[in-house]
Design a protein around this motif. Sequence first.
Motif, PDB file in Angstrom:
ATOM      1  N   MET A   1       0.822  -1.181   0.000  1.00  0.00           N
ATOM      2  CA  MET A   1       0.000   0.000   0.000  1.00  0.00           C
ATOM      3  C   MET A   1       0.881   1.265   0.000  1.00  0.00           C
ATOM      4  SD  MET A   1      -2.692   1.263   2.842  1.00  0.00           S
ATOM      5  CE  MET A   1      -4.340   1.125   2.255  1.00  0.00           C
ATOM      6  N   VAL A   2       1.914   1.288   0.851  1.00  0.00           N
ATOM      7  CA  VAL A   2       2.808   2.443   0.913  1.00  0.00           C
ATOM      8  C   VAL A   2       3.526   2.625  -0.413  1.00  0.00           C
ATOM      9  CG1 VAL A   2       4.857   3.366   2.033  1.00  0.00           C
ATOM     10  CG2 VAL A   2       3.088   2.273   3.410  1.00  0.00           C
ATOM     11  N   GLU A   3       3.960   1.523  -1.004  1.00  0.00           N
ATOM     12  CA  GLU A   3       4.654   1.597  -2.293  1.00  0.00           C
ATOM     13  C   GLU A   3       3.731   2.165  -3.371  1.00  0.00           C
ATOM     14  OE1 GLU A   3       6.548  -1.535  -5.458  1.00  0.00           O
ATOM     15  OE2 GLU A   3       6.879  -1.922  -3.324  1.00  0.00           O
ATOM     16  N   GLU A   4       2.480   1.742  -3.379  1.00  0.00           N
ATOM     17  CA  GLU A   4       1.509   2.255  -4.348  1.00  0.00           C
ATOM     18  C   GLU A   4       1.276   3.751  -4.142  1.00  0.00           C
ATOM     19  OE1 GLU A   4      -3.181   1.632  -5.548  1.00  0.00           O
ATOM     20  OE2 GLU A   4      -2.098   0.016  -4.540  1.00  0.00           O
ATOM     21  N   MET A   5       1.161   4.159  -2.877  1.00  0.00           N
ATOM     22  CA  MET A   5       0.978   5.585  -2.583  1.00  0.00           C
ATOM     23  C   MET A   5       2.194   6.383  -3.058  1.00  0.00           C
ATOM     24  SD  MET A   5      -0.771   5.480   1.206  1.00  0.00           S
ATOM     25  CE  MET A   5      -0.292   7.148   1.535  1.00  0.00           C
ATOM     26  N   ASN A   7       4.255   5.632  -5.464  1.00  0.00           N
ATOM     27  CA  ASN A   7       4.220   5.687  -6.929  1.00  0.00           C
ATOM     28  C   ASN A   7       3.256   6.760  -7.410  1.00  0.00           C
ATOM     29  OD1 ASN A   7       6.119   3.684  -7.318  1.00  0.00           O
ATOM     30  ND2 ASN A   7       4.594   2.042  -7.382  1.00  0.00           N
ATOM     31  N   ASN A   8       2.104   6.864  -6.767  1.00  0.00           N
ATOM     32  CA  ASN A   8       1.138   7.903  -7.140  1.00  0.00           C
ATOM     33  C   ASN A   8       1.694   9.292  -6.857  1.00  0.00           C
ATOM     34  OD1 ASN A   8      -0.813   6.099  -8.032  1.00  0.00           O
ATOM     35  ND2 ASN A   8      -1.757   5.927  -6.026  1.00  0.00           N
ATOM     36  N   ILE A   9       2.375   9.455  -5.750  1.00  0.00           N
ATOM     37  CA  ILE A   9       2.977  10.750  -5.395  1.00  0.00           C
ATOM     38  C   ILE A   9       4.078  11.106  -6.392  1.00  0.00           C
ATOM     39  CG2 ILE A   9       4.428  11.902  -3.666  1.00  0.00           C
ATOM     40  CD1 ILE A   9       2.724  10.409  -1.547  1.00  0.00           C
ATOM     41  N   ASN A  10       4.853  10.121  -6.828  1.00  0.00           N
ATOM     42  CA  ASN A  10       5.929  10.377  -7.787  1.00  0.00           C
ATOM     43  C   ASN A  10       5.399  10.886  -9.119  1.00  0.00           C
ATOM     44  OD1 ASN A  10       7.907   9.652  -5.974  1.00  0.00           O
ATOM     45  ND2 ASN A  10       8.035   7.542  -6.705  1.00  0.00           N
ATOM     46  N   ASN A  11       4.164  10.535  -9.449  1.00  0.00           N
ATOM     47  CA  ASN A  11       3.567  10.965 -10.710  1.00  0.00           C
ATOM     48  C   ASN A  11       3.095  12.417 -10.674  1.00  0.00           C
ATOM     49  OD1 ASN A  11       4.004   8.494 -11.949  1.00  0.00           O
ATOM     50  ND2 ASN A  11       2.054   7.670 -11.263  1.00  0.00           N
ATOM     51  N   ILE A  12       2.949  12.991  -9.500  1.00  0.00           N
ATOM     52  CA  ILE A  12       2.570  14.399  -9.396  1.00  0.00           C
ATOM     53  C   ILE A  12       3.790  15.191  -8.931  1.00  0.00           C
ATOM     54  CG2 ILE A  12       0.091  14.046  -9.089  1.00  0.00           C
ATOM     55  CD1 ILE A  12       0.448  14.214  -6.125  1.00  0.00           C
ATOM     56  N   ASN A  13       3.683  16.488  -8.921  1.00  0.00           N
ATOM     57  CA  ASN A  13       4.847  17.338  -8.682  1.00  0.00           C
ATOM     58  C   ASN A  13       5.045  17.665  -7.202  1.00  0.00           C
ATOM     59  OD1 ASN A  13       7.050  18.748  -9.624  1.00  0.00           O
ATOM     60  ND2 ASN A  13       5.927  20.663  -9.719  1.00  0.00           N
ATOM     61  N   VAL A  14       4.873  16.692  -6.323  1.00  0.00           N
ATOM     62  CA  VAL A  14       5.073  16.911  -4.893  1.00  0.00           C
ATOM     63  C   VAL A  14       5.917  15.786  -4.307  1.00  0.00           C
ATOM     64  CG1 VAL A  14       2.905  18.179  -4.578  1.00  0.00           C
ATOM     65  CG2 VAL A  14       2.948  15.730  -4.193  1.00  0.00           C
ATOM     66  N   SER A  15       6.517  16.086  -3.165  1.00  0.00           N
ATOM     67  CA  SER A  15       7.229  15.056  -2.426  1.00  0.00           C
ATOM     68  C   SER A  15       6.741  15.094  -0.987  1.00  0.00           C
ATOM     69  CB  SER A  15       8.743  15.264  -2.491  1.00  0.00           C
ATOM     70  OG  SER A  15       9.108  16.453  -1.835  1.00  0.00           O
TER      71      SER A  15
END
Length: 68
Positions: A1-5, A7-15
């Motif tokens: 679940m954390v890995e999926e989250m 990956n989704n965060i990496n696709n947008i311009n935030v960290s």
Amino acid sequence: MVEEMQNNINNINVSIQYSQYGDHGEKISVAVVNKDTGEVIREIPSQEIQDLYAKMSELAGMIFNRKI
């Protein structure tokens, strides 16, 4: 679940950044940061709450560490 989250965060311009606060680093805060500008978009708990916690801890120490 954390890995999926992540990956989704990496696709947008935030960290997501994690940090510790408190006298012994016992509290954790999470900041959402714009990758391009470094601007903090949201911090949980907010910096004001972190500062309030520090002041309240200081006051509690003054009250309860007082010698009678």
